[in-house]
Motif scaffolding. Structure first.
Motif, mmCIF file in Angstrom:
data_model
loop_
_atom_site.group_PDB
_atom_site.id
_atom_site.type_symbol
_atom_site.label_atom_id
_atom_site.label_comp_id
_atom_site.label_asym_id
_atom_site.label_seq_id
_atom_site.Cartn_x
_atom_site.Cartn_y
_atom_site.Cartn_z
ATOM 1 N N ALA A 114 0.835 -1.194 0.000
ATOM 2 C CA ALA A 114 0.000 0.000 0.000
ATOM 3 C C ALA A 114 0.873 1.249 0.000
ATOM 4 O O ALA A 114 0.611 2.197 -0.752
ATOM 5 N N ALA A 115 1.936 1.238 0.820
ATOM 6 C CA ALA A 115 2.818 2.401 0.904
ATOM 7 C C ALA A 115 3.469 2.674 -0.443
ATOM 8 O O ALA A 115 3.509 3.819 -0.909
ATOM 9 N N ALA A 116 3.955 1.610 -1.099
ATOM 10 C CA ALA A 116 4.602 1.771 -2.396
ATOM 11 C C ALA A 116 3.610 2.345 -3.411
ATOM 12 O O ALA A 116 3.939 3.232 -4.194
ATOM 13 N N LEU B 50 3.557 -9.149 -16.243
ATOM 14 C CA LEU B 50 4.814 -8.766 -15.590
ATOM 15 C C LEU B 50 5.016 -7.257 -15.644
ATOM 16 O O LEU B 50 5.521 -6.657 -14.697
ATOM 17 N N LEU B 51 4.602 -6.633 -16.762
ATOM 18 C CA LEU B 51 4.683 -5.174 -16.854
ATOM 19 C C LEU B 51 3.812 -4.531 -15.779
ATOM 20 O O LEU B 51 4.200 -3.554 -15.147
ATOM 21 N N TRP B 52 2.636 -5.101 -15.576
ATOM 22 C CA TRP B 52 1.717 -4.555 -14.563
ATOM 23 C C TRP B 52 2.372 -4.623 -13.182
ATOM 24 O O TRP B 52 2.388 -3.655 -12.434
ATOM 25 N N ILE B 53 2.915 -5.813 -12.874
ATOM 26 C CA ILE B 53 3.541 -5.987 -11.559
ATOM 27 C C ILE B 53 4.752 -5.064 -11.429
ATOM 28 O O ILE B 53 4.998 -4.470 -10.378
ATOM 29 N N ALA B 54 5.491 -4.895 -12.533
ATOM 30 C CA ALA B 54 6.653 -4.000 -12.495
ATOM 31 C C ALA B 54 6.209 -2.570 -12.214
ATOM 32 O O ALA B 54 6.748 -1.898 -11.332
ATOM 33 N N LEU B 55 5.180 -2.140 -12.947
ATOM 34 C CA LEU B 55 4.756 -0.738 -12.843
ATOM 35 C C LEU B 55 4.148 -0.421 -11.484
ATOM 36 O O LEU B 55 4.369 0.646 -10.930
ATOM 37 N N PHE B 56 3.375 -1.345 -10.935
ATOM 38 C CA PHE B 56 2.659 -1.011 -9.707
ATOM 39 C C PHE B 56 3.189 -1.727 -8.476
ATOM 40 O O PHE B 56 2.647 -1.595 -7.396
ATOM 41 N N ALA B 295 8.038 7.453 6.500
ATOM 42 C CA ALA B 295 7.229 6.248 6.341
ATOM 43 C C ALA B 295 7.918 5.259 5.410
ATOM 44 O O ALA B 295 7.891 4.046 5.641
ATOM 45 N N ALA B 296 8.569 5.788 4.370
ATOM 46 C CA ALA B 296 9.284 4.918 3.435
ATOM 47 C C ALA B 296 10.424 4.204 4.150
ATOM 48 O O ALA B 296 10.648 3.005 3.944
#
Lengths: 268, 324
Positions: A114-116, B50-56, B295-296
């Motif tokens: 969620a944070a990412a 895989l592009l979706w997982i990479a992007l998000f 937070a990061a």
């Protein structure tokens, strides 16, 4: 019949109490006339009636269904493609890299996901207002973790298919897309359905990602319950939870009775 | 992928060696083709997801890593200026000197996650065995009983404890009689309520993989161990645990890692008095008042923990394939 020691049975019962006491409590309270407190003042259905006339709950239910429906559609297509595409003679290294990419969204703590996502959207929103927080952001977040669950479900079925079935199809001059459509896909349908069902229920249940990615206008049912219980428990919430629980039980019964053979090594 | 694919070089009409090096023919699923073609078609399928997982997922993770070293802008946004401040703050060094608050939150999160996992294991093993020894007919029903909490909304299962731990509930009254709390007060917010909520939340995730392992158990080994006068502990240690280690490690992954990052249960049942790492991360994302770079940095700590645990459990024999 194997006999278990009594203390093992006692611990098992304690576990069942921990699992079911909260659920039983909610169901009983949803039929209780007493608005506050635990004393049983009589049976009523008035809280369910109020549920039917609560516009905010309708809105939240609609949002939940939109998010779950759209995200399931996307993730089922993407997850199935991923599973089928992974089922190729990849080199060992490529395969293990693909595997890690698939498992990471499942293993990572949801709050990190969620944070990412929040950070990504904070930056993307400067590019285009489409990336603002709200239903689209929630859907994107859900698809991201659903893909992996669908892919793993479909893959476990794919791995369980008899190996010679494709060869037989090829020997009968069925190749490429035709073979996939006529032979592989029909055999995968139960697993794809199971994956879609899994994705749908995961989306309906999700709180953390939805909480981070939503805007005040995109409240889903879990967010509604969360916001409401902070302001104090009301019997309407218990009624709503009981309805959700009822749907869960129906889902579980349908899933265990229809889709069980499709899960070869399933542990959920 | 597996042996059944029978990837083998085409035997008949094999091309001359020089050509073979370039165009390795193979019979894949009974189809004469080349490795490059099979992989190319596979790549077409794999690329969009895989592009979706990479992007998000993957790229946001890298961003998270970078932002952990960036500064907070005056409006609560991100300013791209390199700094170690977030990690200094994480270690407890604030503008007013060192405070142990963060240290306590980290220790508490780790401790709660460990206790939750341990208690879940102690309860889940008996429950898994209890269901596994039922006659086959009844087992289907019991499986539904185990699965329903697994799929029931976590928020419903958590807030329900507010009813059970409310000021007038029998449980609170009993606790008051025993002198744990003053009469007429609820059992939340606090550590006890959080622990009960956590165990109840994660128990299904420990029970299901353990049950899957117990169902396949070879009972003859347990009988043999008992026949050879092994005590209960040694039966468990040498006959039961090795057979269920894979399910157990999946259970730990599904319990310990989410428990480390949990914020819903501690938010509802713990309150401000009992903050966990997850609550701290969530607070720092608050718009305006929050501090996303901090937070990061906190999320990064959580990721490092996750990777360590996942790596440790991979050695215990938990196959990732058992997760679903």
């Amino acid at each position: 019949m194997k006999r278990l020691p009594y203390w093992v049975i006692a611990l098992a019962l304690a576990a069942l109490v921990l699992l079911y006491l909260p659920l039983v409590g909610v169901v009983i309270q949803s039929f209780n006339v007493s608005r506050l407190g635990l004393d049983w003042k009589g049976f009523t259905l008035q809280w369910y009636e109020r549920l039917l006339h609560n516009a905010v709950i309708h809105e939240a239910a609609r949002n939940s269904l939109i998010v779950a429906g759209v995200s399931t559609l996307f993730s089922t297509v993407l997850g199935t493609a991923l599973a089928v595409g992974l089922d190729r003679p990849w080199s060992r290294r490529t395969e293990s890299m693909f595997n890690n990419i698939v498992y990471l969204p499942i293993i990572a703590p949801e709050i990190v996901l969620a944070a990412a996502l929040v950070i990504m959207f904070m930056l993307l929103r400067h590019v285009h207002p489409m990336f603002d927080f709200g239903l689209p952001a929630v859907i994107v977040g859900h698809v991201t973790f659903q893909i992996s669950f669908v892919a793993l479900t479909v893959r476990s079925r794919l791995a369980g298919l008899p190996g010679n079935i494709n060869e037989a199809a090829s020997d009968l001059y069925s190749g490429g897309w035709n073979r996939f459509r006529r032979v592989t896909l029909p055999l995968l349908v139960p697993a794809i359905a199971a994956g879609a069902l899994l994705a749908f229920i995961l989306s309906l249940d999700d709180f953390v990602i939805t909480f981070f990615a939503s805007s005040p206008r995109s409240e889903t049912l879990p967010l509604f319950i969360y916001g409401h219980q902070r302001r104090g428990l009301t019997p309407e919430i218990h009624a709503l939870s009981t309805v959700i629980l009822l749907f869960t039980v129906i889902f579980v019964v349908v899933a265990t009775s229809c889709l069980r053979p499709a899960r070869t090594n399933g542990s959920h | 992928m597996t042996e059944r694919d029978e990837i083998r070089p085409a035997q008949a009409d094999s091309p001359p060696p020089a050509e073979a090096a370039q165009q390795a023919h193979l019979v894949w699923r009974g189809e004469l083709t080349t490795r490059a073609r099979v992989r190319g078609r596979g790549l077409l399928l794999v690329a969009p997801p895989l592009l979706w997982i990479a992007l998000f997922f993957a790229i946001p993770m890298l961003l998270l890593l970078m932002i952990a070293f960036a500064s907070r802008s005056s409006t609560g946004g991100i300013e791209w200026r390199f700094t170690w401040d977030n990690f200094r703050q994480l270690a407890g060094f604030g503008p007013f000197g060192w405070t142990p608050t963060n240290g306590w939150i980290l220790i508490r999160s780790g401790g709660i996650a460990a206790v939750t996992t341990a208690v879940c294991a102690v309860l889940a093993y008996p429950l898994a065995f209890f269901v596994a020894v039922q006659p086959a007919r009844a087992r289907t029903l019991w499986l539904v009983v185990l699965t329903v909490p697994f799929w029931t909304n976590l928020i419903v299962r958590t807030y329900a404890w507010l009813i059970l731990f409310g000021p007038e509930s029998p449980i609170s009254r009993a606790a008051a009689v025993l002198g744990f709390v003053p009469p007429g007060s609820p059992l939340y917010p606090g550590m006890f309520a959080t622990c009960v909520g956590m165990v109840s939340a994660f128990l299904p995730f420990m029970v299901m993989p353990l049950y899957a392992a117990t169902e396949k158990l070879d009972w003859r080994l347990i009988e043999a161990a008992s026949d050879l006068y092994a005590g209960r502990w040694r039966v468990f240690r040498h006959a039961i645990f090795p057979q269920t280690a894979a399910g157990f490690s999946v259970g730990v992954i599904l319990t310990f890692i989410p428990a480390m990052g949990m914020f819903l249960v501690s938010d509802i049942l713990g309150g401000a008095r009992f903050m966990l790492l997850g609550n701290l991360i969530q607070l720092q994302f608050g718009f305006g008042s929050g501090n996303p770079p901090y937070a990061a940095a906190l999320s990064l700590v959580l990721i490092v923990f996750t990777l360590i645990i996942a790596a440790a459990l991979a050695r215990l024999g938990g196959r990732k394939e058992d997760l679903v």
